[in-house]
Design a protein around this motif. Sequence first.
Motif, PDB file in Angstrom:
ATOM      1  N   GLU A  64      -6.102  -3.716  38.510  1.00  0.00           N
ATOM      2  CA  GLU A  64      -6.987  -2.843  39.302  1.00  0.00           C
ATOM      3  C   GLU A  64      -8.421  -2.965  38.797  1.00  0.00           C
ATOM      4  O   GLU A  64      -9.355  -3.145  39.591  1.00  0.00           O
ATOM      5  CB  GLU A  64      -6.534  -1.388  39.201  1.00  0.00           C
ATOM      6  N   LEU A  67      -9.824  -6.393  39.722  1.00  0.00           N
ATOM      7  CA  LEU A  67     -10.149  -6.471  41.150  1.00  0.00           C
ATOM      8  C   LEU A  67     -11.481  -5.771  41.440  1.00  0.00           C
ATOM      9  O   LEU A  67     -12.304  -6.273  42.200  1.00  0.00           O
ATOM     10  CB  LEU A  67      -9.026  -5.862  42.003  1.00  0.00           C
ATOM     11  N   ARG A  68     -11.691  -4.632  40.823  1.00  0.00           N
ATOM     12  CA  ARG A  68     -12.967  -3.918  41.001  1.00  0.00           C
ATOM     13  C   ARG A  68     -14.131  -4.753  40.492  1.00  0.00           C
ATOM     14  O   ARG A  68     -15.157  -4.869  41.156  1.00  0.00           O
ATOM     15  CB  ARG A  68     -12.928  -2.594  40.244  1.00  0.00           C
ATOM     16  N   HIS A  72     -13.471  -6.411  44.772  1.00  0.00           N
ATOM     17  CA  HIS A  72     -12.407  -6.164  45.742  1.00  0.00           C
ATOM     18  C   HIS A  72     -11.937  -4.706  45.641  1.00  0.00           C
ATOM     19  O   HIS A  72     -10.815  -4.410  45.228  1.00  0.00           O
ATOM     20  CB  HIS A  72     -11.236  -7.134  45.527  1.00  0.00           C
ATOM     21  N   GLU A  74     -11.153  -2.507  47.950  1.00  0.00           N
ATOM     22  CA  GLU A  74     -10.012  -2.100  48.784  1.00  0.00           C
ATOM     23  C   GLU A  74      -8.690  -2.371  48.083  1.00  0.00           C
ATOM     24  O   GLU A  74      -7.796  -1.530  48.090  1.00  0.00           O
ATOM     25  CB  GLU A  74     -10.045  -2.835  50.135  1.00  0.00           C
ATOM     26  N   TRP A  75      -8.539  -3.550  47.507  1.00  0.00           N
ATOM     27  CA  TRP A  75      -7.298  -3.884  46.814  1.00  0.00           C
ATOM     28  C   TRP A  75      -7.136  -3.044  45.546  1.00  0.00           C
ATOM     29  O   TRP A  75      -6.042  -2.594  45.222  1.00  0.00           O
ATOM     30  CB  TRP A  75      -7.245  -5.373  46.478  1.00  0.00           C
ATOM     31  N   ALA A  76      -8.222  -2.828  44.841  1.00  0.00           N
ATOM     32  CA  ALA A  76      -8.174  -1.988  43.643  1.00  0.00           C
ATOM     33  C   ALA A  76      -7.757  -0.564  44.020  1.00  0.00           C
ATOM     34  O   ALA A  76      -6.919   0.050  43.334  1.00  0.00           O
ATOM     35  CB  ALA A  76      -9.528  -1.983  42.936  1.00  0.00           C
ATOM     36  N   ASP A  77      -8.314  -0.052  45.107  1.00  0.00           N
ATOM     37  CA  ASP A  77      -7.952   1.289  45.557  1.00  0.00           C
ATOM     38  C   ASP A  77      -6.490   1.353  45.995  1.00  0.00           C
ATOM     39  O   ASP A  77      -5.796   2.345  45.738  1.00  0.00           O
ATOM     40  CB  ASP A  77      -8.849   1.729  46.717  1.00  0.00           C
ATOM     41  N   ALA A  78      -6.012   0.297  46.642  1.00  0.00           N
ATOM     42  CA  ALA A  78      -4.603   0.269  47.065  1.00  0.00           C
ATOM     43  C   ALA A  78      -3.673   0.300  45.849  1.00  0.00           C
ATOM     44  O   ALA A  78      -2.664   1.018  45.852  1.00  0.00           O
ATOM     45  CB  ALA A  78      -4.331  -0.974  47.914  1.00  0.00           C
ATOM     46  N   LEU A  79      -4.007  -0.463  44.809  1.00  0.00           N
ATOM     47  CA  LEU A  79      -3.215  -0.408  43.582  1.00  0.00           C
ATOM     48  C   LEU A  79      -3.226   1.003  43.004  1.00  0.00           C
ATOM     49  O   LEU A  79      -2.185   1.564  42.667  1.00  0.00           O
ATOM     50  CB  LEU A  79      -3.756  -1.386  42.538  1.00  0.00           C
ATOM     51  N   HIS A  83       0.370   1.930  44.837  1.00  0.00           N
ATOM     52  CA  HIS A  83       1.396   1.235  44.062  1.00  0.00           C
ATOM     53  C   HIS A  83       1.608   1.808  42.658  1.00  0.00           C
ATOM     54  O   HIS A  83       2.749   1.977  42.228  1.00  0.00           O
ATOM     55  CB  HIS A  83       1.073  -0.261  43.992  1.00  0.00           C
TER      56      HIS A  83
END
Length: 146
Positions: A64, A67-68, A72, A74-79, A83
């Motif tokens: 996470e 990714l930040r 990225h 959005e992906w970091a926030d999704a993790l 998840h």
Amino acid sequence: MSDPDSTAGPETDVDPDDLELSDAEQAALHELQLGIEHVHRAYGTLLEFHHELGHAMDRMDDAEDRLREAGHEEWADALRDEHLPAGAISDEWTFELVEEFSGEFLEAVDGFEDEVRTELADGIDHVTERRQKRQLRERADDGDGE
């Protein structure tokens, strides 16, 4: 000279042939004890699963951050939001699975095996193995020419 295995506890001094245990009872007790050993192995596997998933979650937490750093969000926030806080199975974390397994199932079957062993074999564990040990040692003693 004393039996070197006698340091393990008073059970080792018991001659399994002194127990009033039928062959069918011995076989049933042996199968029950083997089953309990497999339950304990399954518990060990569950603990390993718990630890491995914990390590995986730590790595995903690190991902996470990476990714930040890479831009990225959005992906970091999704993790972070979907998840990492999710349960492993039906929204339960693995520590909850471990607690439930050990506090309910494992404890119950251990108690049951202890009750059966106490009733059938005066609480003596591994009767079949004790008999096998004695038989193999007697055979070895008979074969040494004395």
